[in-house]
Scaffold this active site. Sequence first.
Site, PDB file in Angstrom:
ATOM      1  N   ASP A 191       0.838  -1.196   0.000  1.00 40.88           N
ATOM      2  CA  ASP A 191       0.000   0.000   0.000  1.00 40.88           C
ATOM      3  C   ASP A 191       0.875   1.248   0.000  1.00 40.88           C
ATOM      4  O   ASP A 191       1.937   1.272   0.612  1.00 40.88           O
ATOM      5  CB  ASP A 191      -0.942   0.009   1.216  1.00 40.88           C
ATOM      6  N   SER A 192       0.417   2.265  -0.729  1.00 43.08           N
ATOM      7  CA  SER A 192       1.059   3.578  -0.769  1.00 43.08           C
ATOM      8  C   SER A 192       2.525   3.444  -1.202  1.00 43.08           C
ATOM      9  O   SER A 192       2.799   2.989  -2.312  1.00 43.08           O
ATOM     10  CB  SER A 192       0.916   4.252   0.601  1.00 43.08           C
ATOM     11  N   ALA A 193       3.481   3.820  -0.348  1.00 43.82           N
ATOM     12  CA  ALA A 193       4.886   3.671  -0.703  1.00 43.82           C
ATOM     13  C   ALA A 193       5.218   2.223  -1.032  1.00 43.82           C
ATOM     14  O   ALA A 193       6.017   1.930  -1.932  1.00 43.82           O
ATOM     15  CB  ALA A 193       5.771   4.158   0.444  1.00 43.82           C
TER      16      ALA A 193
ATOM     17  N   ILE B 149      -2.122  -1.037  -3.785  1.00 48.17           N
ATOM     18  CA  ILE B 149      -3.173  -0.328  -3.058  1.00 48.17           C
ATOM     19  C   ILE B 149      -2.775   1.129  -2.878  1.00 48.17           C
ATOM     20  O   ILE B 149      -1.739   1.434  -2.290  1.00 48.17           O
ATOM     21  CB  ILE B 149      -3.417  -0.992  -1.695  1.00 48.17           C
TER      22      ILE B 149
END
Length: 308
Positions: A148-150, A175
């Site tokens: 997710d994200s990074a 994500i």
Amino acid sequence: MNYERLIDEETWAFIRKTGECYPDDAVDLSIAEQRKVYDAMAAEFRAARPDSVSCEDRLVGAVPVRIYTAGEPGCTVMYCHGGGFVVGGLDSHDDVCAELCAQTGYRVVAVDYRLSPEHLHPAAFEDAWAVCQWISARFEGDLVLAGDSAGANLCAAVAHHARGRLTGLVGQVLIYGAFGGDINEGSYLEHAQAPMLTRDDILFYGQLRRPEGSEVGTDPTLEPLADNDFSDLPATVLVTADCDPVRDDSRHYRDKILAAGGKAHWINEPGLVHGYLRARHSVGRARDSFERISVAVEALGQGLWPYE
């Protein structure tokens, strides 16, 4: 942007609780203080591990990992956590990884990659790639990347780099990832002041990771959208929050894979915000999205593509 209309009360309650733990001005704190506040916030939302899941901490070279198992897994998931490449670790996403393991039955290996600004790019990428290679050599069965994200950025970077170097990588589930899109257009402007993540936050964390003098849009291990070749990537499912400045990066990434003849599917979740995985036990929309994420991971691990 009328967020009062777009976001339901359950999600607003999650946003308010997050703000009580991790205030908007956290970027003004020292890096050590930011990590302390983030870890405390993650602990506030953390759910107990399912009883069926066991875990083991170990080192892969110098990279700490946490391995989750439930039964006899036929597939392994490498999970990279979010946190802007600056905060987070094995504990911040422990429950997410444990629940993903329980719901899919797959082995999950969480990666505690090095963080910025002490360790600039390519440190985090190198750690993720090292663990990916270790998983491929150690465990039988296929491999799915998830993050997710990074962490989604790192997974995509690994998937691009793995072509011609690794076999058995069958999918990635990304994500609300930031992949290096144009910050002066689309969702970066539409949701520049979104709850949970702003355009200014993205610029701040991006600067902390980027080596001095590096050119924007030239290094796919830093910004996967900078690649000029999107062929031969594993089947890819991208999941985004609609009220999020990085939303359109996933749409662009999907389009590039499709244009290159690959398999990619984008799920955009209405009314959700960046970081909503922590809301999966309190917000109906987030709960439903996490179910879709688990289904995607399980399907890719079985070689299925239910998105035609």
